[in-house]
Design a protein around this motif. Structure first.
Motif, PDB file in Angstrom:
ATOM      1  N   GLN A   1      61.939  28.384   7.742  1.00  0.00           N
ATOM      2  CA  GLN A   1      61.593  27.655   8.967  1.00  0.00           C
ATOM      3  C   GLN A   1      61.250  28.618  10.092  1.00  0.00           C
ATOM      4  O   GLN A   1      60.348  28.356  10.889  1.00  0.00           O
ATOM      5  CB  GLN A   1      62.738  26.734   9.377  1.00  0.00           C
ATOM      6  CG  GLN A   1      62.949  25.588   8.410  1.00  0.00           C
ATOM      7  CD  GLN A   1      64.222  24.805   8.682  1.00  0.00           C
ATOM      8  OE1 GLN A   1      65.068  25.214   9.452  1.00  0.00           O
ATOM      9  NE2 GLN A   1      64.337  23.664   8.026  1.00  0.00           N
TER      10      GLN A   1
ATOM     11  N   ALA B   1      57.581  28.646  11.870  1.00  0.00           N
ATOM     12  CA  ALA B   1      57.459  28.459  13.317  1.00  0.00           C
ATOM     13  C   ALA B   1      57.048  29.744  14.034  1.00  0.00           C
ATOM     14  O   ALA B   1      56.846  29.726  15.245  1.00  0.00           O
ATOM     15  CB  ALA B   1      58.786  27.948  13.877  1.00  0.00           C
TER      16      ALA B   1
ATOM     17  N   ASP C   1      58.887  32.185  14.855  1.00  0.00           N
ATOM     18  CA  ASP C   1      59.899  32.251  15.911  1.00  0.00           C
ATOM     19  C   ASP C   1      60.467  33.671  16.043  1.00  0.00           C
ATOM     20  O   ASP C   1      61.473  34.019  15.425  1.00  0.00           O
ATOM     21  CB  ASP C   1      61.013  31.255  15.601  1.00  0.00           C
ATOM     22  CG  ASP C   1      61.935  31.006  16.769  1.00  0.00           C
ATOM     23  OD1 ASP C   1      61.905  31.797  17.738  1.00  0.00           O
ATOM     24  OD2 ASP C   1      62.686  30.014  16.717  1.00  0.00           O
TER      25      ASP C   1
END
Length: 187
Positions: free
Chosen positions: A98, A102, A104
């Motif tokens: 994830q 993303a 991130d």
């Protein structure tokens, strides 16, 4: 090459475990995820055996997906086994998938030993790898990775391949390639 080890737990710490295998005791470095998963007096771990000029290191993983993540991370320039182990200790493979999806950087910088430059490099190098990490079972990540390599060798861009494979439902490499090719032709 040692790819797995099974034995009795002699000693356990958050970063390592000593396993007695028929009287021979191995020191195996583990992540916090694996540490939490070891609850029985006997354990079977997937391993990554790293041979260096000055040492032979054995890293153990309770889940096969964690080993896949670790081995992919250490292939990145500037990411060694200690940093890869820190990533595996901070995130489960699905959580890390994830983070990659993303892009991130802030989450990745939480890992000890990773700054903004390293975080950016890791995210670029692992673009598309999130599909393998977030997949439900072990056969799909291997098939997905093989299909991605096949499609990239045909000249498709990593990002396009990742998007196409995310929409595919097949679990075998050849079927994934065929399904993804149909989707890629429509783009």
């Amino acid at each position: 090459m040692i790819v797995g080890i099974e034995g009795a737990v002699e000693h356990k710490e958050p970063t390592l475990v000593h396993l007695n295998v028929s009287g021979l005791i191995y020191e195996v470095f583990i992540s916090l995820q694996t540490y939490g998963a070891i609850r029985e007096p006997r354990v079977k771990l997937h391993t990554s055996h790293i041979i260096r000029e000055d040492a032979q290191l054995l890293f153990g993983f309770f889940e096969k997906s964690e080993k896949v993540l670790f081995e992919r991370l250490i292939k990145i320039n500037g990411v060694g086994p200690k940093v890869a182990q820190a990533i595996c200790s901070t995130f489960t493979p699905a959580q890390f998938g994830q983070v990659i999806a993303a892009s991130d950087i802030a989450q990745l910088k939480r890992v000890p030993g990773i700054g903004p430059k390293s975080a950016g490099r890791i995210l670029v190098e692992l673009a598309g790898f999130d599909i393998e990490l977030t997949a439900g079972h072990a056969a799909v990540p291997a098939a997905s990775g093989e299909a991605a390599q096949a499609l990239e060798s045909l000249g498709f861009k990593k990002e396009e391949v990742a998007k196409a494979l995310a929409k595919c439902e097949s679990t075998e490499t050849s079927a994934l390639v065929k399904e993804a090719l149909k989707l890629l032709q429509k783009l």
